[in-house]
Design a protein around this motif. Sequence first.
Motif, PDB file in Angstrom:
ATOM      1  N   PRO A   1      21.779 -10.272   6.580  1.00 38.88           N
ATOM      2  CA  PRO A   1      22.076 -10.513   5.161  1.00 38.88           C
ATOM      3  C   PRO A   1      20.831 -10.870   4.343  1.00 38.88           C
ATOM      4  O   PRO A   1      20.746 -10.526   3.164  1.00 38.88           O
ATOM      5  N   VAL A   2      19.860 -11.527   4.961  1.00 36.87           N
ATOM      6  CA  VAL A   2      18.626 -11.886   4.265  1.00 36.87           C
ATOM      7  C   VAL A   2      17.837 -10.631   3.914  1.00 36.87           C
ATOM      8  O   VAL A   2      17.354 -10.474   2.785  1.00 36.87           O
ATOM      9  N   ILE A   3      17.712  -9.705   4.860  1.00 35.66           N
ATOM     10  CA  ILE A   3      16.991  -8.452   4.630  1.00 35.66           C
ATOM     11  C   ILE A   3      17.713  -7.631   3.562  1.00 35.66           C
ATOM     12  O   ILE A   3      17.084  -7.098   2.642  1.00 35.66           O
ATOM     13  N   LYS A   4      19.039  -7.548   3.638  1.00 34.95           N
ATOM     14  CA  LYS A   4      19.809  -6.789   2.646  1.00 34.95           C
ATOM     15  C   LYS A   4      19.651  -7.405   1.253  1.00 34.95           C
ATOM     16  O   LYS A   4      19.489  -6.683   0.267  1.00 34.95           O
ATOM     17  N   HIS A   5      19.690  -8.714   1.173  1.00 36.03           N
ATOM     18  CA  HIS A   5      19.522  -9.396  -0.111  1.00 36.03           C
ATOM     19  C   HIS A   5      18.131  -9.113  -0.696  1.00 36.03           C
ATOM     20  O   HIS A   5      17.997  -8.826  -1.887  1.00 36.03           O
ATOM     21  N   GLU A   6      17.109  -9.190   0.145  1.00 36.63           N
ATOM     22  CA  GLU A   6      15.737  -8.945  -0.308  1.00 36.63           C
ATOM     23  C   GLU A   6      15.598  -7.510  -0.824  1.00 36.63           C
ATOM     24  O   GLU A   6      15.008  -7.269  -1.872  1.00 36.63           O
ATOM     25  N   PHE A   7      16.148  -6.546  -0.089  1.00 40.81           N
ATOM     26  CA  PHE A   7      16.060  -5.147  -0.492  1.00 40.81           C
ATOM     27  C   PHE A   7      16.789  -4.922  -1.822  1.00 40.81           C
ATOM     28  O   PHE A   7      16.281  -4.261  -2.721  1.00 40.81           O
ATOM     29  N   ASN A   8      17.995  -5.503  -1.956  1.00 39.99           N
ATOM     30  CA  ASN A   8      18.745  -5.401  -3.209  1.00 39.99           C
ATOM     31  C   ASN A   8      17.964  -5.995  -4.369  1.00 39.99           C
ATOM     32  O   ASN A   8      17.911  -5.425  -5.459  1.00 39.99           O
TER      33      ASN A   8
ATOM     34  N   LYS B   1       0.845  -1.194   0.000  1.00 36.74           N
ATOM     35  CA  LYS B   1       0.000   0.000   0.000  1.00 36.74           C
ATOM     36  C   LYS B   1       0.880   1.242   0.000  1.00 36.74           C
ATOM     37  O   LYS B   1       1.870   1.311   0.725  1.00 36.74           O
ATOM     38  N   LEU B   2       0.502   2.219  -0.824  1.00 36.73           N
ATOM     39  CA  LEU B   2       1.161   3.521  -0.842  1.00 36.73           C
ATOM     40  C   LEU B   2       0.102   4.547  -0.463  1.00 36.73           C
ATOM     41  O   LEU B   2      -0.926   4.649  -1.122  1.00 36.73           O
ATOM     42  N   THR B   3       0.354   5.300   0.615  1.00 36.30           N
ATOM     43  CA  THR B   3      -0.627   6.254   1.119  1.00 36.30           C
ATOM     44  C   THR B   3      -0.109   7.674   0.971  1.00 36.30           C
ATOM     45  O   THR B   3       0.994   7.995   1.423  1.00 36.30           O
TER      46      THR B   3
ATOM     47  N   MET C   1       5.173  -2.213   2.694  1.00 33.71           N
ATOM     48  CA  MET C   1       5.583  -3.320   1.849  1.00 33.71           C
ATOM     49  C   MET C   1       4.840  -4.599   2.268  1.00 33.71           C
ATOM     50  O   MET C   1       4.315  -4.687   3.382  1.00 33.71           O
ATOM     51  N   GLU C   2       4.800  -5.560   1.364  1.00 31.78           N
ATOM     52  CA  GLU C   2       4.197  -6.850   1.700  1.00 31.78           C
ATOM     53  C   GLU C   2       4.991  -7.501   2.822  1.00 31.78           C
ATOM     54  O   GLU C   2       6.204  -7.311   2.928  1.00 31.78           O
ATOM     55  N   LYS C   3       4.306  -8.282   3.645  1.00 34.80           N
ATOM     56  CA  LYS C   3       4.982  -9.015   4.713  1.00 34.80           C
ATOM     57  C   LYS C   3       5.848 -10.112   4.109  1.00 34.80           C
ATOM     58  O   LYS C   3       5.482 -10.741   3.120  1.00 34.80           O
ATOM     59  N   VAL C   4       7.000 -10.312   4.741  1.00 41.57           N
ATOM     60  CA  VAL C   4       7.928 -11.354   4.319  1.00 41.57           C
ATOM     61  C   VAL C   4       8.134 -12.285   5.505  1.00 41.57           C
ATOM     62  O   VAL C   4       8.347 -11.832   6.625  1.00 41.57           O
ATOM     63  N   GLY C   5       8.063 -13.582   5.288  1.00 37.06           N
ATOM     64  CA  GLY C   5       8.250 -14.550   6.358  1.00 37.06           C
ATOM     65  C   GLY C   5       6.972 -15.329   6.597  1.00 37.06           C
ATOM     66  O   GLY C   5       6.060 -15.331   5.768  1.00 37.06           O
ATOM     67  N   VAL C   6       6.921 -15.981   7.755  1.00 37.29           N
ATOM     68  CA  VAL C   6       5.808 -16.854   8.070  1.00 37.29           C
ATOM     69  C   VAL C   6       5.236 -16.516   9.450  1.00 37.29           C
ATOM     70  O   VAL C   6       5.980 -16.364  10.408  1.00 37.29           O
TER      71      VAL C   6
ATOM     72  N   ALA D   1       6.860 -13.143  10.442  1.00 30.90           N
ATOM     73  CA  ALA D   1       6.751 -12.285   9.266  1.00 30.90           C
ATOM     74  C   ALA D   1       7.111 -10.855   9.653  1.00 30.90           C
ATOM     75  O   ALA D   1       6.728 -10.371  10.707  1.00 30.90           O
ATOM     76  N   ILE D   2       7.866 -10.207   8.785  1.00 28.57           N
ATOM     77  CA  ILE D   2       8.229  -8.819   9.034  1.00 28.57           C
ATOM     78  C   ILE D   2       7.705  -7.968   7.883  1.00 28.57           C
ATOM     79  O   ILE D   2       7.563  -8.430   6.753  1.00 28.57           O
TER      80      ILE D   2
END
Length: 153
Positions: free
Chosen positions: A132-139, A41-43, A54-59, A63-64
């Motif tokens: 590193p997982v968050i950085k990889h996802e952002f990249n 969502k962009l408000t 942003m969409e949630k990532v994880g389970v 999930a974050i």
Amino acid sequence: MAITVSIELNRDLEIPGGYDEVFDLLADVPSSASHFPKVHKLTDLGDNAYRWEMEKVGVDKHAIQSIYACKYHADKEAGRITWEPVKGEGNGVVRGSWTIKAKGDNVTAVKFQTSAELTVPLPSLLKLAISPVIKHEFNSLVDTYMSNLKKAV
């Protein structure tokens, strides 16, 4: 408990389009954001400020979700678009800029720079593993965004 992950990104690309067309796309935050993957969502907060969710990532409980807001300023004459964080919005602090230069009539050189700090509700013991997982996802998201922008013009 929470951890903060810092991310810095720089990208240079050429977009097949004229300066005005490329600048106008990037300066129009909702249009530009429509090419960014996984935006839930962009408000519009008014005064050229926007909250990104942003969409949630994880389970499940692991999930974050990244939520942040920025105020944008576009200077077409200088070929620069900047964004600064809006205080008190979400769990991220993001700032950055686009630098845009014409390279002929139908090619525009674009430099993207951004830095982000994302605070997520995870134990500090997980910082080494999750950072590193968050950085990889952002990249990955930014690379997809750049690719989408090249196709958009």
